[in-house]
Write an enzyme that holds these catalytic residues in place. Structure first.
Site, PDB file in Angstrom:
ATOM      1  N   ASP A 117     -17.141   7.724   6.837  1.00  0.00           N
ATOM      2  CA  ASP A 117     -15.750   6.710   6.452  1.00  0.00           C
ATOM      3  C   ASP A 117     -14.693   8.074   7.157  1.00  0.00           C
ATOM      4  O   ASP A 117     -14.932   8.851   6.466  1.00  0.00           O
ATOM      5  CB  ASP A 117     -15.392   6.561   4.811  1.00  0.00           C
ATOM      6  N   ARG A 157       0.197  -1.191   0.369  1.00  0.00           N
ATOM      7  CA  ARG A 157      -0.327   0.185  -0.443  1.00  0.00           C
ATOM      8  C   ARG A 157       0.629   1.084  -0.133  1.00  0.00           C
ATOM      9  O   ARG A 157       0.796   2.393  -0.988  1.00  0.00           O
ATOM     10  CB  ARG A 157      -1.285   0.226   0.908  1.00  0.00           C
TER      11      ARG A 157
END
Length: 283
Positions: free
Chosen positions: A156, A45
């Protein structure tokens, strides 16, 4: 963190010390627990961020993270797992349709506000699924319901997934997860994408929110969905978060959590189990 873990080898060098710094940062800012088993995920990532910034290795990137709040937020967003789909864990929506929806609609018809919260909504599949289930299979009837005082809050941590959710457009192959009766009513094919109907978007409000920080909401929620995010938190963080959720759910309200999650801490005494990972607030 095990000192015996070997440094990650690849395009960039990720030492034990740098990995431990990233893990501490993720826990401090987002409650995410990163053990040694997550090392490859972290590398894959964040190597993209190292490459994009033209850095030689992770040591330079970690030095940036220590001093740059924007870079830290960007790293947290990159580490956040956003895998989801429409009607994921569909037994939750079956329960909602059969046991919760009728009362919510009756109350809304009398003019009582109805409030639902999709916490950790990712790219929007969960709140759109909830909206479809709430508005039902008939477009005209669902449109009338959408005009009532009904709102789904969807939050979120990552702004980029919130942007996707707000747009309400997804790859066409994701339509396969939506039952035919809802797909025919609420989903429109647009080229190689699908678009969510305006009525669905009308009842959903998307906001950026870190669940571990302060919450601006003051009202209560009839239903809260918080699924498959607490698995990344340690036990004290889970317990505090669940207790905060419980404080926003009135007696008789519902909470839905992920298939591998459970209620712990004070919240465990505040709910009755009414289905697999489905709980009703006592009172």
């Amino acid at each position: 963190m095990s000192a015996a873990a070997a440094p990650m080898q690849g395009e960039f060098h990720l030492s034990d010390g740098d990995y431990e710094t990233i893990a501490r940062m993720a826990h401090a800012h987002a409650g995410i627990m990163l053990g040694t088993g997550k090392r490859q995920l972290v590398y894959s990532r964040l190597a993209k961020q190292v490459r994009r910034r033209g850095m030689a290795d992770f040591a330079d990137y970690v030095a940036l993270l220590r001093n740059d709040a924007d870079a830290r937020r960007e790293a947290i967003f990159a580490l956040t797992t956003n895998h989801t789909k429409f009607f994921r864990e569909d037994h939750h929506f079956t329960h909602f349709a059969e046991h919760v929806r009728p009362d919510l609609l009756a109350r809304s018809e009398r003019g009582t506000p109805v409030r639902l919260w999709s916490a950790a909504c990712s790219s929007g599949e969960e709140p759109y699924t909830l909206a479809m289930t709430l508005l039902g299979e008939d477009r005209a009837g669902g449109g009338r319901i959408a005009q009532r005082d009904i709102a789904i809050l969807a939050t979120d941590l990552a702004p980029h997934v919130i942007a996707t959710a707000k747009a309400g457009r997804y790859p066409a192959d994701m339509a396969r997860d939506i039952p035919d009766r809802f797909r025919r009513t609420w989903v429109k094919p647009v080229g190689d994408e699908i678009a969510m109907a305006p009525e669905l978007q009308r009842v959903i409000a998307y906001k950026h929110l870190n669940l571990l920080e302060s919450w601006p909401m003051r009202g209560r929620f009839d239903v809260i969905f918080c699924r498959n995010v607490m698995i990344y938190f340690d036990e004290p963080t889970k317990a505090r978060l669940l207790e905060r959720f419980a404080g926003l759910i009135p007696a008789g309200g519902y909470m839905y959590i992920g298939h591998s999650e459970r209620l712990i801490g004070p919240a465990a005494t505040m709910f009755d189990s009414v289905g697999h990972t489905i709980y009703r607030r006592r009172g």
